[in-house]
Design a protein around this motif. Structure first.
Motif, mmCIF file in Angstrom:
data_model
loop_
_atom_site.group_PDB
_atom_site.id
_atom_site.type_symbol
_atom_site.label_atom_id
_atom_site.label_comp_id
_atom_site.label_asym_id
_atom_site.label_seq_id
_atom_site.Cartn_x
_atom_site.Cartn_y
_atom_site.Cartn_z
ATOM 1 N N THR A 67 0.829 -1.209 0.000
ATOM 2 C CA THR A 67 0.000 0.000 0.000
ATOM 3 C C THR A 67 0.859 1.254 0.000
ATOM 4 O O THR A 67 0.548 2.256 -0.665
ATOM 5 C CB THR A 67 -0.933 -0.002 1.226
ATOM 6 O OG1 THR A 67 -1.772 -1.162 1.186
ATOM 7 C CG2 THR A 67 -1.812 1.243 1.262
ATOM 8 N N ASN A 169 -9.230 1.304 2.324
ATOM 9 C CA ASN A 169 -9.809 0.329 1.408
ATOM 10 C C ASN A 169 -8.798 -0.165 0.383
ATOM 11 O O ASN A 169 -8.945 -1.273 -0.144
ATOM 12 C CB ASN A 169 -11.060 0.920 0.747
ATOM 13 C CG ASN A 169 -12.258 0.905 1.694
ATOM 14 O OD1 ASN A 169 -12.770 -0.153 2.040
ATOM 15 N ND2 ASN A 169 -12.683 2.077 2.142
ATOM 16 N N THR A 170 -7.759 0.628 0.103
ATOM 17 C CA THR A 170 -6.655 0.128 -0.713
ATOM 18 C C THR A 170 -5.914 -0.971 0.029
ATOM 19 O O THR A 170 -5.629 -2.046 -0.519
ATOM 20 C CB THR A 170 -5.688 1.273 -1.064
ATOM 21 O OG1 THR A 170 -6.370 2.252 -1.845
ATOM 22 C CG2 THR A 170 -4.487 0.755 -1.843
ATOM 23 N N ALA A 173 -8.138 -4.108 0.190
ATOM 24 C CA ALA A 173 -8.212 -4.831 -1.082
ATOM 25 C C ALA A 173 -6.937 -5.629 -1.337
ATOM 26 O O ALA A 173 -6.988 -6.795 -1.768
ATOM 27 C CB ALA A 173 -8.456 -3.846 -2.224
ATOM 28 N N ARG A 176 -6.861 -8.699 0.732
ATOM 29 C CA ARG A 176 -7.773 -9.740 0.232
ATOM 30 C C ARG A 176 -7.255 -10.389 -1.036
ATOM 31 O O ARG A 176 -7.903 -11.279 -1.601
ATOM 32 C CB ARG A 176 -9.155 -9.133 -0.048
ATOM 33 C CG ARG A 176 -9.897 -8.620 1.170
ATOM 34 C CD ARG A 176 -11.376 -8.358 0.845
ATOM 35 N NE ARG A 176 -11.549 -7.441 -0.285
ATOM 36 C CZ ARG A 176 -11.693 -6.132 -0.197
ATOM 37 N NH1 ARG A 176 -11.681 -5.551 1.004
ATOM 38 N NH2 ARG A 176 -11.871 -5.396 -1.278
ATOM 39 N N GLU A 178 -6.702 -8.662 -3.898
ATOM 40 C CA GLU A 178 -7.288 -7.993 -5.056
ATOM 41 C C GLU A 178 -6.425 -6.798 -5.458
ATOM 42 O O GLU A 178 -5.601 -6.308 -4.684
ATOM 43 C CB GLU A 178 -8.707 -7.514 -4.718
ATOM 44 C CG GLU A 178 -9.632 -8.604 -4.234
ATOM 45 C CD GLU A 178 -10.924 -8.055 -3.655
ATOM 46 O OE1 GLU A 178 -11.154 -6.824 -3.783
ATOM 47 O OE2 GLU A 178 -11.686 -8.833 -3.059
ATOM 48 N N GLU A 179 -6.666 -6.325 -6.659
ATOM 49 C CA GLU A 179 -6.021 -5.098 -7.100
ATOM 50 C C GLU A 179 -6.777 -3.924 -6.492
ATOM 51 O O GLU A 179 -8.006 -3.884 -6.526
ATOM 52 C CB GLU A 179 -6.045 -4.991 -8.624
ATOM 53 C CG GLU A 179 -5.071 -5.922 -9.317
ATOM 54 C CD GLU A 179 -3.622 -5.566 -9.001
ATOM 55 O OE1 GLU A 179 -3.317 -4.372 -8.893
ATOM 56 O OE2 GLU A 179 -2.802 -6.502 -8.860
ATOM 57 N N PRO A 180 -6.071 -2.952 -5.919
ATOM 58 C CA PRO A 180 -6.761 -1.811 -5.316
ATOM 59 C C PRO A 180 -7.454 -0.951 -6.353
ATOM 60 O O PRO A 180 -6.984 -0.809 -7.482
ATOM 61 C CB PRO A 180 -5.630 -1.040 -4.638
ATOM 62 C CG PRO A 180 -4.401 -1.412 -5.395
ATOM 63 C CD PRO A 180 -4.614 -2.846 -5.813
ATOM 64 N N THR A 181 -8.596 -0.384 -5.989
ATOM 65 C CA THR A 181 -9.296 0.539 -6.873
ATOM 66 C C THR A 181 -8.466 1.799 -7.052
ATOM 67 O O THR A 181 -7.851 2.296 -6.115
ATOM 68 C CB THR A 181 -10.667 0.903 -6.264
ATOM 69 O OG1 THR A 181 -11.389 -0.306 -6.029
ATOM 70 C CG2 THR A 181 -11.465 1.793 -7.205
ATOM 71 N N SER A 183 -5.651 2.211 -8.539
ATOM 72 C CA SER A 183 -4.255 1.973 -8.216
ATOM 73 C C SER A 183 -3.366 2.873 -9.058
ATOM 74 O O SER A 183 -3.810 3.576 -9.952
ATOM 75 C CB SER A 183 -3.900 0.506 -8.451
ATOM 76 O OG SER A 183 -4.123 0.176 -9.809
#
Length: 458
Positions: A67, A169-170, A173, A176, A178-181, A183
């Protein structure tokens, strides 16, 4: 019962990949520079998982490292009042055990401020800016049952509530898998073109000179939580729409209606405690990301917000007997918020206009013995409740803010709003006796009592 929190490890977490030299200097905009040296202190609580490795703190540390590569200013250090040196010094990561209680028991007792503060990685209100201080610190606290409280302290100068939800939330994600929104560079913006710093040093000196004329008295405050149900807030909105003297015809929002209701009750309680207070001000923090044209990313770093002000003055000779209601105030609240448009914001920030407006307003209400301000910050609709590290959504979110004439609004799961507010002891005592106010309150709890004020802001 005293909470026993035993810290067993502290370490630095650096970005997983180095910040390019072209991005080493992150400029702070005027709004970043104005918030002061404070941290956002939030604690997220999670039930224990199905297996012993569900809450994997090593995995969370690795996700934090990734992150910090995306949100690289959070791994830097303050260089001066206007710049963050994105030098990859990293964030603090602290591990602790809560040894004398389970999570369910802790939350059932409705934890107070001093307990929440123990779950944070550092003091959110340092006395001065320290060049070595991190922009971000995280503390993971494991309860006896296996549940976890994750405490975050994010430096306010680099992120407001919107920026913090982007970071959280980055991180969630990535944890989890996942790719962060948004990014890449989407969450790091240069806002100095919209909010240029101007001559901030002269502004600080002017404000300091004004404060030196009448140094503030040390006062004692009580902080409480009040919960308002969805049904009661709708009832407030209907009453205010039907009986107010609003110049605007649109219906007040949930936050506007509750703000007017709380402000009216606080004015009544304040006038009983101190009838000499003639002017009453309400400030709101308005998120500007979607209001700007073109808009900024909805959860980008920075303090992309503007403070609005509404005022009410005692009629000469009326004193404490003057009746003030939410219906008489809601129009002022709505008008102040509606004024904040793209055109208004951009005009305010041309050639130091915003700083001049603040100084002018300060002089207009320079008699502090006759003026009282209530500040409201709403994080309703911000996705704090969506922060899922793969452990499920948080079952509770706590705040470590010290409240001084400040109210924080949060969404509840049923569509209502939770309000945490700090008022002078006598004012809070009067508010507790206000039956008109408590007719709409479904739950109330003392958070902290009789503490010397510390400045706080979102």
């Amino acid at each position: 019962m005293a909470l026993k929190v035993e810290v067993y490890q502290k370490e630095k977490v650096r970005p997983s990949s180095p910040t390019p030299k072209t991005l080493r200097s992150h400029k702070l905009c005027l709004l970043d520079m104005m918030v002061g040296n404070f941290y956002h202190p939030f604690v997220f609580f999670y039930n224990s998982g199905a297996g012993p490795g569900r809450h994997d703190y090593d995995e969370l540390k690795e996700s934090l490292s990734k992150t910090l590569s995306v949100l690289y200013p959070l791994a830097g250090r303050i260089k001066d009042r206007s710049t963050i040196d994105c030098n990859d010094e990293g964030a603090d990561f602290v591990r602790a055990n809560v040894t004398n209680t389970d999570l369910a028991e802790f939350l059932r007792r409705h934890p107070k401020l001093e307990h929440l503060r123990q779950l944070l990685p550092l003091d959110p209100y340092p006395n001065a800016i320290d060049p070595a201080q991190p922009m971000l610190a995280v503390q993971v606290n494991r309860f006896r049952c296996g549940g976890t409280a994750v405490g975050f302290c994010t430096w306010h100068g680099v992120a407001d509530a919107g920026g913090m939800t982007g970071m959280l939330n980055t991180l969630a994600a990535i944890n989890r898998g996942e790719e962060p929104t948004n990014s890449g560079g989407g969450l790091v913006v240069d806002a100095t073109a919209i909010f240029p710093p101007g001559n901030f040093a002269i502004f600080l000196q002017s404000m300091s000179n004004n404060a030196a004329v009448a140094p503030p008295k040390r006062k004692h405050y009580t902080s409480k939580r009040f919960v308002f149900s969805k049904q009661d807030i709708e009832r407030l909105r209907r009453n205010q729409s039907d009986h107010s003297d609003m110049k605007h015809h649109r219906r007040p929002s949930r936050v506007e209606a509750l703000s007017a209701f709380l402000w009216a009750a606080v004015i009544r309680a304040t006038l009983l405690a101190n009838p000499s207070l003639k002017a009453h001000l309400l400030t709101h923090v308005v998120n500007l990301r979607k209001k700007l044209n073109p808009p900024l990313p909805s959860h980008c770093l920075g303090n992309i917000n503007q403070v609005t002000r509404a005022g009410w003055k005692v009629v000469a000779g009326a004193g404490a007997g003057q009746r003030v209601t939410a219906e008489s105030l809601v129009g002022r609240v709505v008008e102040a918020i509606d004024k904040v448009t793209n055109e208004y914001v951009r005009e305010m920030h041309v050639e130091g206009g915003y700083l001049r407006a603040i100084l002018a307003h300060s002089k207009e209400y320079d008699n502090k013995d006759e003026t009282k301000m209530l500040r409201i910050t709403s994080v309703c609709k911000f996705p704090f409740g969506e922060v899922d590290f793969g452990w499920g959504k948080p079952i509770r979110i706590g705040m470590g803010h010290k409240l001084e004439d400040l109210a924080l609004f949060w969404d509840t799961e049923d569509g209502g709003i939770e309000v945490s507010v700090g008022l002078e002891d006598e004012v809070m005592w009067n508010l507790d006796k206000d039956m008109e106010f408590h007719a709409y309150v479904s739950f109330a709890q003392i958070v902290s009592e009789s503490s010397c004020p510390q400045r706080s802001a979102l």
